[in-house]
Design a protein around this motif. Structure first.
Motif, mmCIF file in Angstrom:
data_model
loop_
_atom_site.group_PDB
_atom_site.id
_atom_site.type_symbol
_atom_site.label_atom_id
_atom_site.label_comp_id
_atom_site.label_asym_id
_atom_site.label_seq_id
_atom_site.Cartn_x
_atom_site.Cartn_y
_atom_site.Cartn_z
ATOM 1 N N PRO A 153 10.030 19.863 -35.124
ATOM 2 C CA PRO A 153 11.398 19.452 -34.787
ATOM 3 C C PRO A 153 11.707 18.029 -35.242
ATOM 4 C CG PRO A 153 10.323 20.416 -32.884
ATOM 5 C CD PRO A 153 9.267 20.228 -33.932
ATOM 6 N N THR A 154 12.964 17.792 -35.497
ATOM 7 C CA THR A 154 13.449 16.443 -35.761
ATOM 8 C C THR A 154 13.534 15.714 -34.423
ATOM 9 O OG1 THR A 154 15.737 17.121 -35.444
ATOM 10 C CG2 THR A 154 14.873 17.223 -37.709
ATOM 11 N N ALA A 155 13.884 14.439 -34.446
ATOM 12 C CA ALA A 155 14.062 13.695 -33.197
ATOM 13 C C ALA A 155 15.113 14.383 -32.325
ATOM 14 C CB ALA A 155 14.467 12.257 -33.500
ATOM 15 N N GLU A 156 16.189 14.836 -32.941
ATOM 16 C CA GLU A 156 17.227 15.537 -32.181
ATOM 17 C C GLU A 156 16.702 16.853 -31.614
ATOM 18 O OE1 GLU A 156 21.955 16.595 -32.480
ATOM 19 O OE2 GLU A 156 20.840 16.321 -34.332
ATOM 20 N N GLY A 157 15.845 17.533 -32.353
ATOM 21 C CA GLY A 157 15.247 18.770 -31.871
ATOM 22 C C GLY A 157 14.384 18.550 -30.638
ATOM 23 N N TYR A 158 13.636 17.457 -30.652
ATOM 24 C CA TYR A 158 12.837 17.141 -29.464
ATOM 25 C C TYR A 158 13.738 16.772 -28.291
ATOM 26 C CZ TYR A 158 8.281 17.248 -31.729
ATOM 27 O OH TYR A 158 7.143 17.658 -32.367
ATOM 28 N N LEU A 159 14.741 15.943 -28.563
ATOM 29 C CA LEU A 159 15.623 15.464 -27.496
ATOM 30 C C LEU A 159 16.500 16.566 -26.912
ATOM 31 C CD1 LEU A 159 16.611 12.992 -25.916
ATOM 32 C CD2 LEU A 159 18.294 12.642 -27.719
#
Length: 57
Positions: free
Chosen positions: A33-39
């Motif tokens: 995941p990207t940072a947004e995916g994690y968040l």
């Protein structure tokens, strides 16, 4: 986890996954995941399953 990423799959216009076959710095992170995916994906799912024990008083 799948519902959290609905609409953000690999290949979608708003993907939350890293995928690069040309950028050597990103390739080790392919399918992560990207940072947004994690968040927006993983964090809410994990936080909803964690119960913090309160100390007895």
């Amino acid at each position: 986890m799948t519902p959290n990423f609905s609409g953000h799959e690999i290949g979608s216009a708003d993907s939350w996954f890293n995928l690069s076959f040309t950028d050597p710095q990103l390739e080790p992170f392919n399918f992560h995941p990207t940072a947004e995916g994690y968040l927006e994906g993983y964090y809410p799912a994990m936080a909803s399953q964690i119960s913090i024990a309160r100390p007895a008083v």
